[in-house]
Design a protein around this motif. Structure first.
Motif, PDB file in Angstrom:
ATOM      1  N   ALA A   1      37.175  18.775  38.253  1.00 40.32           N
ATOM      2  CA  ALA A   1      37.200  18.000  37.198  1.00 40.32           C
ATOM      3  C   ALA A   1      37.287  18.653  35.932  1.00 40.32           C
ATOM      4  O   ALA A   1      37.905  18.672  34.980  1.00 40.32           O
ATOM      5  N   VAL A   2      36.250  19.764  35.950  1.00 37.79           N
ATOM      6  CA  VAL A   2      36.276  20.639  34.610  1.00 37.79           C
ATOM      7  C   VAL A   2      37.496  21.452  34.382  1.00 37.79           C
ATOM      8  O   VAL A   2      38.107  21.383  33.443  1.00 37.79           O
ATOM      9  N   TRP A   3      37.779  21.914  35.632  1.00 41.16           N
ATOM     10  CA  TRP A   3      39.050  22.786  35.726  1.00 41.16           C
ATOM     11  C   TRP A   3      40.388  21.981  34.994  1.00 41.16           C
ATOM     12  O   TRP A   3      41.033  22.287  34.209  1.00 41.16           O
ATOM     13  N   MET A   4      40.669  20.917  35.933  1.00 40.93           N
ATOM     14  CA  MET A   4      41.561  20.059  35.761  1.00 40.93           C
ATOM     15  C   MET A   4      41.797  19.342  34.223  1.00 40.93           C
ATOM     16  O   MET A   4      42.615  19.111  33.457  1.00 40.93           O
ATOM     17  N   GLY A   5      40.594  18.336  34.159  1.00 38.08           N
ATOM     18  CA  GLY A   5      40.568  17.954  32.953  1.00 38.08           C
ATOM     19  C   GLY A   5      40.345  18.639  31.613  1.00 38.08           C
ATOM     20  O   GLY A   5      41.086  18.304  30.854  1.00 38.08           O
ATOM     21  N   GLY A   6      39.898  19.922  31.801  1.00 37.01           N
ATOM     22  CA  GLY A   6      40.172  20.543  30.620  1.00 37.01           C
ATOM     23  C   GLY A   6      41.429  21.089  30.443  1.00 37.01           C
ATOM     24  O   GLY A   6      41.592  21.268  29.230  1.00 37.01           O
ATOM     25  N   GLN A   7      42.152  21.392  31.354  1.00 36.34           N
ATOM     26  CA  GLN A   7      43.356  21.699  31.291  1.00 36.34           C
ATOM     27  C   GLN A   7      44.444  20.638  30.390  1.00 36.34           C
ATOM     28  O   GLN A   7      45.124  20.979  29.456  1.00 36.34           O
TER      29      GLN A   7
ATOM     30  N   GLY B   1      45.356  28.720  39.629  1.00 33.43           N
ATOM     31  CA  GLY B   1      44.592  29.971  39.584  1.00 33.43           C
ATOM     32  C   GLY B   1      45.693  31.246  38.900  1.00 33.43           C
ATOM     33  O   GLY B   1      45.509  31.762  38.074  1.00 33.43           O
ATOM     34  N   VAL B   2      46.573  31.274  39.856  1.00 32.14           N
ATOM     35  CA  VAL B   2      47.682  32.602  39.645  1.00 32.14           C
ATOM     36  C   VAL B   2      48.387  31.894  38.287  1.00 32.14           C
ATOM     37  O   VAL B   2      48.453  32.913  37.383  1.00 32.14           O
TER      38      VAL B   2
ATOM     39  N   ALA C   1      49.893  22.078  39.020  1.00 31.72           N
ATOM     40  CA  ALA C   1      49.257  22.663  40.137  1.00 31.72           C
ATOM     41  C   ALA C   1      47.915  22.030  40.362  1.00 31.72           C
ATOM     42  O   ALA C   1      47.629  21.721  41.623  1.00 31.72           O
ATOM     43  N   SER C   2      47.137  22.158  39.262  1.00 33.31           N
ATOM     44  CA  SER C   2      45.797  21.587  39.500  1.00 33.31           C
ATOM     45  C   SER C   2      45.637  20.093  39.554  1.00 33.31           C
ATOM     46  O   SER C   2      44.908  19.695  40.459  1.00 33.31           O
ATOM     47  N   ILE C   3      46.682  19.161  38.848  1.00 28.68           N
ATOM     48  CA  ILE C   3      46.589  17.809  39.227  1.00 28.68           C
ATOM     49  C   ILE C   3      46.914  17.543  40.622  1.00 28.68           C
ATOM     50  O   ILE C   3      46.374  16.671  41.349  1.00 28.68           O
ATOM     51  N   GLY C   4      47.937  18.279  41.115  1.00 31.42           N
ATOM     52  CA  GLY C   4      48.457  18.272  42.496  1.00 31.42           C
ATOM     53  C   GLY C   4      47.227  18.229  43.442  1.00 31.42           C
ATOM     54  O   GLY C   4      47.210  17.846  44.655  1.00 31.42           O
ATOM     55  N   ALA C   5      46.547  19.548  43.155  1.00 32.01           N
ATOM     56  CA  ALA C   5      45.263  19.966  44.104  1.00 32.01           C
ATOM     57  C   ALA C   5      44.327  18.935  43.959  1.00 32.01           C
ATOM     58  O   ALA C   5      43.983  18.618  45.206  1.00 32.01           O
ATOM     59  N   VAL C   6      43.946  18.103  42.967  1.00 31.93           N
ATOM     60  CA  VAL C   6      43.113  16.968  43.067  1.00 31.93           C
ATOM     61  C   VAL C   6      43.710  15.874  43.938  1.00 31.93           C
ATOM     62  O   VAL C   6      42.979  15.182  44.555  1.00 31.93           O
ATOM     63  N   LEU C   7      44.894  15.654  43.556  1.00 25.34           N
ATOM     64  CA  LEU C   7      45.457  14.660  44.330  1.00 25.34           C
ATOM     65  C   LEU C   7      45.416  14.762  45.898  1.00 25.34           C
ATOM     66  O   LEU C   7      44.926  13.782  46.590  1.00 25.34           O
ATOM     67  N   VAL C   8      45.876  15.751  46.156  1.00 23.48           N
ATOM     68  CA  VAL C   8      45.641  16.162  47.722  1.00 23.48           C
ATOM     69  C   VAL C   8      44.509  16.474  48.319  1.00 23.48           C
ATOM     70  O   VAL C   8      44.338  16.000  49.409  1.00 23.48           O
ATOM     71  N   GLY C   9      43.442  16.891  47.281  1.00 22.22           N
ATOM     72  CA  GLY C   9      42.089  16.722  47.637  1.00 22.22           C
ATOM     73  C   GLY C   9      41.339  15.622  48.022  1.00 22.22           C
ATOM     74  O   GLY C   9      40.762  15.267  48.683  1.00 22.22           O
ATOM     75  N   VAL C  10      41.998  14.547  47.198  1.00 18.53           N
ATOM     76  CA  VAL C  10      41.572  12.920  47.316  1.00 18.53           C
ATOM     77  C   VAL C  10      42.060  12.557  48.753  1.00 18.53           C
ATOM     78  O   VAL C  10      41.421  11.889  49.457  1.00 18.53           O
ATOM     79  N   ALA C  11      43.456  12.928  49.197  1.00 17.72           N
ATOM     80  CA  ALA C  11      43.780  12.599  50.552  1.00 17.72           C
ATOM     81  C   ALA C  11      43.342  13.161  51.601  1.00 17.72           C
ATOM     82  O   ALA C  11      43.312  12.481  52.537  1.00 17.72           O
TER      83      ALA C  11
ATOM     84  N   LEU D   1      52.684  24.950  34.732  1.00 21.76           N
ATOM     85  CA  LEU D   1      52.569  25.254  35.901  1.00 21.76           C
ATOM     86  C   LEU D   1      51.298  24.975  36.680  1.00 21.76           C
ATOM     87  O   LEU D   1      50.973  24.378  37.490  1.00 21.76           O
ATOM     88  N   SER D   2      50.149  26.011  35.701  1.00 22.35           N
ATOM     89  CA  SER D   2      48.906  25.582  36.402  1.00 22.35           C
ATOM     90  C   SER D   2      48.523  24.164  36.100  1.00 22.35           C
ATOM     91  O   SER D   2      47.544  23.858  37.145  1.00 22.35           O
ATOM     92  N   GLY D   3      48.699  23.600  35.090  1.00 21.43           N
ATOM     93  CA  GLY D   3      48.266  22.195  34.859  1.00 21.43           C
ATOM     94  C   GLY D   3      48.573  20.987  35.854  1.00 21.43           C
ATOM     95  O   GLY D   3      47.913  20.287  36.592  1.00 21.43           O
TER      96      GLY D   3
END
Length: 134
Positions: free
Chosen positions: A21-27, A98-99, A123-133, A119-121
């Motif tokens: 949340a801090v990583w993605m939300g902060g971005q 991260g990269v 990808a982070s939103i995508g990672a959260v979405l896929v993580g919820v799945a 790209l980082s933003g």
């Protein structure tokens, strides 16, 4: 009937969600503030980015480490093939965010800064979405 579950699994998942949340939300917040910061001056944008970096990277690593901890709780031989595919996609997105964020911090021209930050933003939103799945 609902019963509260206060155990190590709860702490593990909480810390993972907090890191993400801090990583993605902060971005998202920093991206929204950039136009206003640019009006103040280039030093404002850079100062905000540096301060965000000091906060965001520890939370990124918290998310990564708790993600690895989460994997210890999975019985992979019992998991469906779709779980393995989804997990692989999430891992690719985490690496990408991260990269790209790291490359964003190393970039010197505005085009590359914007491209790697975006790209980082995404990808982070995508990672959260896929993580919820998962």
């Amino acid at each position: 009937m609902f019963e509260a579950n206060w155990d190590l699994d709860t702490l593990r998942v909480f810390l993972h969600i907090l890191g993400a949340a801090v990583w993605m939300g902060g971005q998202v917040i920093v991206a929204a503030l950039v136009p206003a910061l640019r009006r103040v001056g280039p030093e404002a944008t850079q100062a905000a980015a540096q301060q965000f970096s000091r906060v965001a990277w520890p939370f990124f690593w918290l998310a990564v480490l708790t993600g690895l901890w989460n994997l210890l709780a999975v019985e992979f031989e019992d998991a469906a093939n779709s779980y393995h595919i989804t997990l692989t996609i999430k891992m690719v997105l985490v690496i990408a965010t991260g990269v790209a964020a790291w490359l964003h911090t190393k970039a010197t021209d505005r085009r590359r800064i914007a491209m790697m930050g975006s790209l980082s933003g995404v990808a982070s939103i995508g990672a959260v979405l896929v993580g919820v799945a998962l």
